[in-house]
Write a protein that holds these residues in place. Structure first.
Motif, mmCIF file in Angstrom:
data_model
loop_
_atom_site.group_PDB
_atom_site.id
_atom_site.type_symbol
_atom_site.label_atom_id
_atom_site.label_comp_id
_atom_site.label_asym_id
_atom_site.label_seq_id
_atom_site.Cartn_x
_atom_site.Cartn_y
_atom_site.Cartn_z
ATOM 1 N N GLY A 11 0.832 -1.206 0.000
ATOM 2 C CA GLY A 11 0.000 0.000 0.000
ATOM 3 C C GLY A 11 0.856 1.242 0.000
ATOM 4 N N THR A 12 0.410 2.279 -0.696
ATOM 5 C CA THR A 12 1.208 3.508 -0.779
ATOM 6 C C THR A 12 0.676 4.575 0.164
ATOM 7 N N SER A 13 1.568 5.446 0.587
ATOM 8 C CA SER A 13 1.184 6.545 1.461
ATOM 9 C C SER A 13 2.214 7.647 1.379
ATOM 10 N N VAL A 14 1.784 8.876 1.474
ATOM 11 C CA VAL A 14 2.750 9.955 1.648
ATOM 12 C C VAL A 14 2.611 10.555 3.044
ATOM 13 N N TRP A 25 2.988 -0.594 10.067
ATOM 14 C CA TRP A 25 3.378 -1.447 8.957
ATOM 15 C C TRP A 25 4.847 -1.196 8.635
ATOM 16 N N PRO A 26 5.519 -2.220 8.157
ATOM 17 C CA PRO A 26 6.886 -1.963 7.687
ATOM 18 C C PRO A 26 6.834 -0.909 6.580
ATOM 19 N N LEU A 27 7.754 0.013 6.623
ATOM 20 C CA LEU A 27 7.786 1.097 5.633
ATOM 21 C C LEU A 27 8.903 0.834 4.640
ATOM 22 N N LEU A 28 8.592 0.981 3.372
ATOM 23 C CA LEU A 28 9.607 0.832 2.336
ATOM 24 C C LEU A 28 9.675 2.098 1.496
ATOM 25 N N THR A 29 10.842 2.455 1.037
ATOM 26 C CA THR A 29 10.934 3.506 0.020
ATOM 27 C C THR A 29 10.423 2.925 -1.302
ATOM 28 N N PRO A 30 10.058 3.765 -2.246
ATOM 29 C CA PRO A 30 9.644 3.249 -3.559
ATOM 30 C C PRO A 30 10.701 2.350 -4.183
ATOM 31 N N ARG A 31 11.963 2.690 -3.975
ATOM 32 C CA ARG A 31 13.042 1.912 -4.583
ATOM 33 C C ARG A 31 13.134 0.527 -3.947
ATOM 34 N N SER A 73 3.045 17.602 1.227
ATOM 35 C CA SER A 73 3.181 16.249 0.685
ATOM 36 C C SER A 73 2.003 15.910 -0.216
ATOM 37 N N SER A 74 1.361 16.961 -0.749
ATOM 38 C CA SER A 74 0.148 16.795 -1.543
ATOM 39 C C SER A 74 0.448 16.303 -2.957
ATOM 40 N N LEU A 75 0.891 15.060 -3.015
ATOM 41 C CA LEU A 75 1.243 14.471 -4.301
ATOM 42 C C LEU A 75 -0.045 14.105 -5.043
ATOM 43 N N ASN A 76 -0.135 14.539 -6.274
ATOM 44 C CA ASN A 76 -1.253 14.158 -7.130
ATOM 45 C C ASN A 76 -1.278 12.630 -7.302
ATOM 46 N N LEU A 77 -2.481 12.048 -7.379
ATOM 47 C CA LEU A 77 -2.590 10.595 -7.492
ATOM 48 C C LEU A 77 -1.823 10.064 -8.711
ATOM 49 N N GLY A 78 -2.018 10.725 -9.857
ATOM 50 C CA GLY A 78 -1.299 10.299 -11.063
ATOM 51 C C GLY A 78 0.214 10.394 -10.893
ATOM 52 N N SER A 79 0.672 11.410 -10.147
ATOM 53 C CA SER A 79 2.118 11.575 -9.921
ATOM 54 C C SER A 79 2.663 10.491 -9.011
ATOM 55 N N ALA A 80 1.882 10.107 -7.999
ATOM 56 C CA ALA A 80 2.307 9.019 -7.109
ATOM 57 C C ALA A 80 2.436 7.727 -7.908
ATOM 58 N N VAL A 81 1.449 7.456 -8.766
ATOM 59 C CA VAL A 81 1.510 6.268 -9.619
ATOM 60 C C VAL A 81 2.734 6.347 -10.535
ATOM 61 N N GLN A 82 2.994 7.560 -11.061
ATOM 62 C CA GLN A 82 4.136 7.732 -11.973
ATOM 63 C C GLN A 82 5.452 7.377 -11.286
ATOM 64 N N ILE A 83 5.626 7.835 -10.065
ATOM 65 C CA ILE A 83 6.882 7.570 -9.346
ATOM 66 C C ILE A 83 7.049 6.069 -9.079
ATOM 67 N N ILE A 84 5.988 5.428 -8.611
ATOM 68 C CA ILE A 84 6.081 3.988 -8.314
ATOM 69 C C ILE A 84 6.321 3.201 -9.613
ATOM 70 N N ALA A 131 7.050 14.095 -16.069
ATOM 71 C CA ALA A 131 8.503 14.105 -16.292
ATOM 72 C C ALA A 131 9.175 14.935 -15.200
ATOM 73 N N VAL A 132 8.598 16.094 -14.913
ATOM 74 C CA VAL A 132 9.138 16.934 -13.835
ATOM 75 C C VAL A 132 9.076 16.186 -12.504
ATOM 76 N N GLN A 133 7.962 15.467 -12.281
ATOM 77 C CA GLN A 133 7.802 14.728 -11.023
ATOM 78 C C GLN A 133 8.909 13.685 -10.842
ATOM 79 N N ILE A 134 9.219 12.952 -11.896
ATOM 80 C CA ILE A 134 10.258 11.914 -11.795
ATOM 81 C C ILE A 134 11.621 12.539 -11.504
ATOM 82 N N ILE A 135 11.953 13.594 -12.230
ATOM 83 C CA ILE A 135 13.271 14.219 -12.019
ATOM 84 C C ILE A 135 13.342 14.835 -10.617
ATOM 85 N N ALA A 136 12.266 15.509 -10.199
ATOM 86 C CA ALA A 136 12.255 16.133 -8.869
ATOM 87 C C ALA A 136 12.373 15.071 -7.782
#
Lengths: 251, 251
Positions: free
Chosen positions: A80-83, A90-96, A146-157, B153-158
């Protein structure tokens, strides 16, 4: 890409159809394709199609479920993801680290399937939903915003999952961090030839002389070595040196 | 966060104000704050404010420039982003390697400033714009669908910049494979001054003329940008140019 087809991205009760479209697009750019929606407020919706921008195939293949339990029932690892900072149960993991865990899990058996849960835009995942998870992925964000947009959170993961899959494919090695340009690199003999030519012209110009020349040439050698010159670049530089030498000998 | 305040995110000719807002939000979630806009089609615009969702401070502090040259003139390291496969004439870095490079650069001197260029939504950065860059950042995307949204793209680089800054702060960095000499890096304005001086001397030598000059100068610009010249190195190179110019005008 291998492994990424076995990752199910699950949006729990998304409010905005635009975010569903943005998620489809984010997944497809990184080579993921499996989208599951739990009780979406509006789906299908033209805004989702518009924001998916060419990833309609992912959007239209999305599976819709009434509840989280049904959406994860065929999966073997749930994250599960959270910002948010919340009471940590719960054990916490970085995205990496989470992405490495996912790829390791998938590489251990071809029948394994992974679920990654993304919570509601405003309130995230409930504790009951997090209880389903082996671990929580915390995206390290600015604690003051920490107001990450939902699409941006998905993008990072999705980005981290792709990196982890690439590393796995390349035999546990890092993906090449630096790709050199497709120019033929000069040999050391060609580089040395350029530096000799340069020194000769600088002496002809009386810019270099016996006292200052060793230090000056060391600095210039370092400068040109930093540029990692190609064969063509050395030809250009030596062409310029020849032109200077010709002019200088006429004066 | 330390270092991240010295990174300037530069959007080149963005068409959609929503993307400017999404960029402000993406930056702020990762603790970046410096946004520069080159010839935005619509700015300010209510859609930008709406998409910035609480990152209005970053949006409203954005600096607007007419051209890329002005937007990068005070920076000491310029990187350009791309998701396209194109003829590769620039060193390519992954987002992770680029972020390490940026943080290393900023940690070597507090007066250093970084520019990261993001191109137009449809056509990216021009070759002339990439010529300003020491290297190109390639986001590794699905080769069959690399249509990454500008904000994503900005989100990933940031995100990668924040990870690199966190690693640096936590002192968990691997020992640097290459220790660079502590030389004061030249600003883009100093680099541009050197290239103008070089072109003038090459024309005086009749090595450059109106037909061949644009391509020749692009190749030479790329060559010297790869070297990431220091202030002292530019002084040496300009000293040589002055000596050539003096000799040439006597002949």
């Amino acid at each position: 890409m291998k492994f990424l087809d076995s990752v199910n991205t699950i949006l729990v009760a998304p409010s905005h159809p635009g975010n569903i479209g943005a998620t489809a697009r984010a997944l497809k750019t990184m080579g993921l394709s499996k989208l599951r929606l739990v009780a979406p407020k509006k789906y299908p919706d033209p805004e989702a199609n518009q924001r998916s921008a060419g990833a309609e195939d992912v959007l239209e293949a999305a599976q819709v479920f009434d509840g989280v339990a049904a959406a994860v029932s065929d999966t073997t690892l749930i994250l599960g993801t959270s910002v948010r900072d919340r009471e940590v149960n719960w054990p916490l993991l970085t995205p990496r680290a989470a992405s490495e865990k996912v790829i390791n899990h998938l590489s251990s058996s071809s029948s394994n399937r992974v679920a990654i849960l993304f919570g509601r835009e405003n309130s995230g995942l409930s504790n009951e939903e997090l209880d389903l998870c082996a671990a929580q992925i915390r995206i390290p964000a600015n604690s003051e915003y920490s107001s990450l947009n939902l699409g941006s959170a998905v993008q990072i993961i999705a980005y981290e999952l792709r990196q982890a899959a690439l590393i796995n494919l390349q035999g546990q090695q890092q993906p090449a961090a630096v790709v050199k340009p497709r120019q033929e690199p000069a040999t050391q003999a060609q580089r040395a030839g350029h530096m000799e030519h340069l020194e000769q012209v600088l002496k002809q110009l009386e810019f270099a002389h016996n006292e200052n020349s060793p230090l000056l040439m060391r600095k210039l050698t370092r400068l040109y070595n930093k540029a990692e010159l190609s064969v063509e670049e050395i030809q250009i530089l030596r062409g310029i040196l020849t032109a200077i030498g010709a002019q200088s000998s006429r004066s």
